[in-house]
Enzyme design. Structure first.
Site, PDB file in Angstrom:
ATOM      1  N   HIS A  25       0.829  -1.207   0.000  1.00  0.00           N
ATOM      2  CA  HIS A  25       0.000   0.000   0.000  1.00  0.00           C
ATOM      3  C   HIS A  25       0.865   1.260   0.000  1.00  0.00           C
ATOM      4  O   HIS A  25       0.682   2.155  -0.841  1.00  0.00           O
ATOM      5  CB  HIS A  25      -0.903  -0.006   1.238  1.00  0.00           C
ATOM      6  CG  HIS A  25      -1.784   1.201   1.354  1.00  0.00           C
ATOM      7  ND1 HIS A  25      -3.098   1.212   0.939  1.00  0.00           N
ATOM      8  CD2 HIS A  25      -1.539   2.453   1.836  1.00  0.00           C
ATOM      9  CE1 HIS A  25      -3.616   2.408   1.150  1.00  0.00           C
ATOM     10  NE2 HIS A  25      -2.694   3.185   1.704  1.00  0.00           N
ATOM     11  N   GLU A  26       1.808   1.329   0.916  1.00  0.00           N
ATOM     12  CA  GLU A  26       2.662   2.517   0.982  1.00  0.00           C
ATOM     13  C   GLU A  26       3.563   2.625  -0.245  1.00  0.00           C
ATOM     14  O   GLU A  26       3.873   3.724  -0.707  1.00  0.00           O
ATOM     15  CB  GLU A  26       3.501   2.495   2.265  1.00  0.00           C
ATOM     16  CG  GLU A  26       2.691   2.510   3.553  1.00  0.00           C
ATOM     17  CD  GLU A  26       1.673   3.637   3.634  1.00  0.00           C
ATOM     18  OE1 GLU A  26       1.892   4.697   3.007  1.00  0.00           O
ATOM     19  OE2 GLU A  26       0.650   3.456   4.317  1.00  0.00           O
TER      20      GLU A  26
END
Length: 503
Positions: A265-266
């Site tokens: 996600h990051e």
């Protein structure tokens, strides 16, 4: 025309310098999250407050306003990209000019101190530690809203800061529609006899193995670790841009896929920042768009790609090499089902794709009421628990797993949460467009050829910076205005097959 060109170049240079100052402030914040000694908090708060004041004064300097006025007067003579730059600079300048510099510095110092108290409160699971600070944060946000102005409610001003043009009514309509479409799926899946196997997740997954696996995966999807790094923080985040992008994560030995997908996600955020146009980096054409577009990138890589069956199958060897004993006797289909398990849960960042939107509805409604004063801060834990029970059928056993779980309010990010849900919708719509534009995309992704999708995103989204408003960008890329259609089709296709459910 030559004079306008000089003025334009001056404005762009000034914009890039302001962005560099923002990057310095970002590094101070990153240090506070990852490396700072506990006793340094007061000094860090002063430093961040000072930087906020310097940046605000540069952003609202009268000379900058004069350059913008001159360019706006000759807007029709400029190239389309230049027009977009001037209009974005105009929007930001006019908004920031409404805020007194001392208020900006006060907010920065407050949030720096409040964030440190949030960490303590979350660790001890005691809302009363953070409550006084949260009262101050919402009080200062109301003051800021009054300076900015708003069409109906102070919360409008907060939403507009992340999604320009959005209002409480418009966002509430989208989230209400999404809620109504998701709830039948939650009920249908809950009634399904299909129950993914999860017993193996309690076998203890070494944190070092989690880190190495995560690094290998984000490198494979295109994140440049020579232009970025990954550290540990209380709450995962991405900061920085260009060739200096900082990601953070956290590891739990009994939740191996939390860090796995948290890193993806990051990294999705990071891929966006690393993919901005290098020539325009720091200026509007080389800056990321709104948060719903940023979240579309992280949600696309984490969920649409990362939780797909082909992705899990492609990294099966990596998973088994990292966790040979933990995954012994567990099939790839069981791993795939486990990482896509739908079950109401307490923690937003660990929520599945079907229930995630309901977590956002909880936060949206609470933020709206805190801003209006309808909900006193002291009553927040009870209100949080009541809404979790209402929408997800579960009640947090403590504050750490309830109203203290998210970092956003401690950082002053009021109005941010709706962008997560909007990002999910945009992610599905963008991926549907990529499939149409790129014949054979699914087969290439199954073979681990992620570059083809990344290059498409670079061309269609990353390199455009802020040339378009978010809704216009989605329409420009996909051919239609943003909607929940592609997202719900994706949910029906994926989870209908997994759970044998039709809604």
């Amino acid at each position: 025309m030559a004079a306008l060109e000089v003025t334009y170049n001056t404005l762009v240079t000034d914009s890039k310098e302001i962005t560099d100052l923002g990057s310095i402030a970002g590094l101070l914040s990153w240090d506070q999250e990852t490396m700072m000694p506990p006793k340094a908090i007061e000094a860090k708060a002063r430093q961040l407050s000072l930087m906020s004041g310097i940046i605000h004064r540069r952003q609202t300097d009268e000379k900058r306003g004069e350059w913008i006025d001159k360019l706006a007067a000759g807007l029709d003579t400029l190239a389309p990209e230049q027009q977009a730059t001037v209009l974005e600079c105009r929007r930001v300048f006019d908004k920031l000019r409404k805020l007194p510099p001392e208020l900006v510095e006060e907010e920065s110092r407050l949030c720096s101190l409040a964030h440190d108290e949030w960490i303590k409160a979350r660790k001890e699971s005691k809302f009363e530690i953070f409550a006084p600070w949260l009262e101050k944060i919402f009080a200062i946000k109301k003051r800021i809203a009054d300076y900015w102005g708003y069409p109906d409610t102070p919360y409008d001003a907060m939403l507009d800061d992340y999604e320009p043009g959005s209002t409480t009514a418009s966002v509430g309509g989208v989230l209400g529609d999404l809620r109504d479409k998701l709830v039948p799926w939650v009920h249908g899946i809950a009634a399904s006899p299909v129950k993914p196997r999860t017993d193996f997740l309690s076998r203890g997954f070494p944190k070092d193995a989690q880190r190495e696996l995560g690094l290998a995966v984000i490198r494979a999807i295109g994140f440049d670790l020579d232009a970025g790094r990954v550290d540990i923080s209380a709450h995962p985040f991405c900061s920085g841009t260009g060739n200096d992008v900082r990601l953070t994560t956290r590891y739990f030995e009994d939740q191996p896929f939390a860090s796995f997908y948290g890193m993806i996600h990051e990294a999705g955020h990071g891929l966006y920042e690393q993919g901005l146009h290098p020539e325009h980096l720091g200026a509007p054409l080389g800056s990321s768009s709104t948060m719903s577009i940023h979240e579309s990138q992280s949600r696309l890589w984490e969920n649409v790609i990362g939780r797909s069956k082909s992705f899990v199958a492609h990294f099966e060897k990596n998973l088994r090499a990292a966790y040979p004993e933990q995954l012994r006797g567990v099939s790839i289909d069981e791993i795939y089902a486990a990482v896509n398990r739908v079950e109401p849960s307490l923690i937003r960042v660990e929520a599945d794709e079907v229930t995630y939107g309901l977590h956002i509805v909880v936060r949206f409604e609470i933020e709206r009421e805190l801003m209006s004063g309808a909900l006193p801060v002291a009553d927040l834990p009870a209100a949080w628990n009541a809404r979790m029970e209402k929408y997800l059928g579960i009640t947090p056993p403590n504050d750490a797993e309830g109203c203290l779980q998210d970092v956003h309010w401690s950082l002053g990010l009021v109005g941010y949460f709706p962008s997560y849900a909007l990002g999910s919708l945009n992610a599905a719509q963008l991926f549907a467009a990529a499939r149409r534009d790129l014949p054979g995309l699914d087969a290439k992704l199954a073979a681990g050829e992620y570059k083809v999708l990344l290059e498409w995103l670079r061309e269609k989204v990353h390199r455009l910076g802020r040339r378009y408003t978010p809704d216009d960008l989605i329409e420009h890329v996909t051919g239609k205005r943003p909607s929940a259609d592609d997202f719900m089709a994706y949910i029906a296709d994926k989870f209908g097959a997994l759970y044998g459910v039709k809604v």
